[in-house]
Design an enzyme around this catalytic site. Structure first.
Site, PDB file in Angstrom:
ATOM      1  N   CYS A 118      -5.213   0.898   6.479  1.00 44.23           N
ATOM      2  CA  CYS A 118      -5.396   2.358   6.447  1.00 44.23           C
ATOM      3  C   CYS A 118      -6.631   2.791   5.674  1.00 44.23           C
ATOM      4  CB  CYS A 118      -4.164   3.035   5.859  1.00 44.23           C
ATOM      5  SG  CYS A 118      -3.985   2.798   4.068  1.00 44.23           S
ATOM      6  N   CYS A 124       0.496   2.987   3.658  1.00 45.24           N
ATOM      7  CA  CYS A 124       0.898   2.436   4.960  1.00 45.24           C
ATOM      8  C   CYS A 124       1.850   1.244   4.874  1.00 45.24           C
ATOM      9  CB  CYS A 124      -0.346   2.036   5.747  1.00 45.24           C
ATOM     10  SG  CYS A 124      -1.224   0.630   5.025  1.00 45.24           S
ATOM     11  N   CYS A 151       0.851  -1.194   0.000  1.00 43.06           N
ATOM     12  CA  CYS A 151       0.000   0.000   0.000  1.00 43.06           C
ATOM     13  C   CYS A 151       0.885   1.242   0.000  1.00 43.06           C
ATOM     14  CB  CYS A 151      -0.899  -0.015   1.231  1.00 43.06           C
ATOM     15  SG  CYS A 151      -1.938   1.459   1.396  1.00 43.06           S
ATOM     16  N   CYS A 184      -7.483  -1.140   1.498  1.00 40.37           N
ATOM     17  CA  CYS A 184      -6.475  -1.639   2.427  1.00 40.37           C
ATOM     18  C   CYS A 184      -7.078  -1.755   3.822  1.00 40.37           C
ATOM     19  CB  CYS A 184      -5.284  -0.682   2.424  1.00 40.37           C
ATOM     20  SG  CYS A 184      -4.035  -1.049   3.682  1.00 40.37           S
ATOM     21  N   CYS A 208      -8.581  -5.602 -10.052  1.00 38.23           N
ATOM     22  CA  CYS A 208      -8.145  -4.520 -10.938  1.00 38.23           C
ATOM     23  C   CYS A 208      -7.759  -3.327 -10.072  1.00 38.23           C
ATOM     24  CB  CYS A 208      -9.282  -4.168 -11.892  1.00 38.23           C
ATOM     25  SG  CYS A 208      -8.844  -2.988 -13.169  1.00 38.23           S
TER      26      CYS A 208
END
Length: 202
Positions: A170, A121, A118, A167, A190
């Site tokens: 976060c 984070c 990510c 995510c 995607c």
């Protein structure tokens, strides 16, 4: 006289019927508006409000080795803090549920061995071994590195119903998942490339 009495008896029923139809119509409009409001993309910080402070994720080394589950504090920052950390496009995509244009930001290391984390984070999201060429112009994977590390929710924006992926650590918006992917899962995650960073295995 009997005709007048009959008319008087019919009138309250007619009024009640009209009131019922008007009320039902108003209720239907209200429910439709509420459904649309509940299912439109929201800023990640608004989505995180009221959620548990701690989350359980699976940690991975940069080589993709599973290091086990861990309970950690959810990453929450102000809009200004995210703007300082992220590029304008990464901020728009991850914190405001935006979408990058296809074929514009594909990671040049996409086919090397490693993992995608990510951008907000560092949470591990996808392993490059599950990446495939979907022909869509966005990085596509047939499964996340760990189901515990992502969250899937209904997205009814733009006049269609899709499954949004974010995510877990976060609440960053990552992209959407569709059921037209390859085996073994048949899924196509995607993702927006600006929502992730590729870490090449050492």
């Amino acid at each position: 006289m009997e005709h007048v009495i009959a008319e008087k008896k019919k009138t309250p029923n007619t009024i009640e019927r009209r009131a019922f139809l008007i009320g039902a119509g108003a209720a239907a409009v209200g429910l439709a508006w509420l459904y649309a409001r509940q299912n439109e993309p929201v800023h990640a910080e608004a989505a995180a409000a009221g959620l548990p402070k701690a989350v359980t994720i699976v940690e991975f080394s940069d080589s993709g080795k599973r290091e086990g589950k861990k309970s950690v504090d959810r990453v929450i920052k102000s809009e200004e803090e995210w703007k300082k950390q992220l590029s304008p496009l990464s901020f728009e995509v991850t914190r405001q549920a935006g979408t990058e244009r296809a074929y514009t930001n594909e990671n040049p290391n996409a086919h090397a061995k490693g993992i995608f984390r990510c951008i907000c984070c560092d949470n591990a999201l996808f392993d490059s071994s599950t990446k495939f060429d979907s022909g869509t112009g966005w990085p596509s994977f047939w499964e996340p590195i760990a189901k515990e590390n992502v969250v899937e929710t209904v997205d009814a924006s733009l006049g269609m119903v899709r499954t949004a992926v974010s995510c877990r650590l976060c609440d960053a918006h990552l992209g959407h998942v569709f059921d037209d992917g390859p085996r073994p899962t048949g899924l196509r995650y995607c993702m927006n490339s600006v929502a992730m960073k590729f870490v090449k295995a050492s």
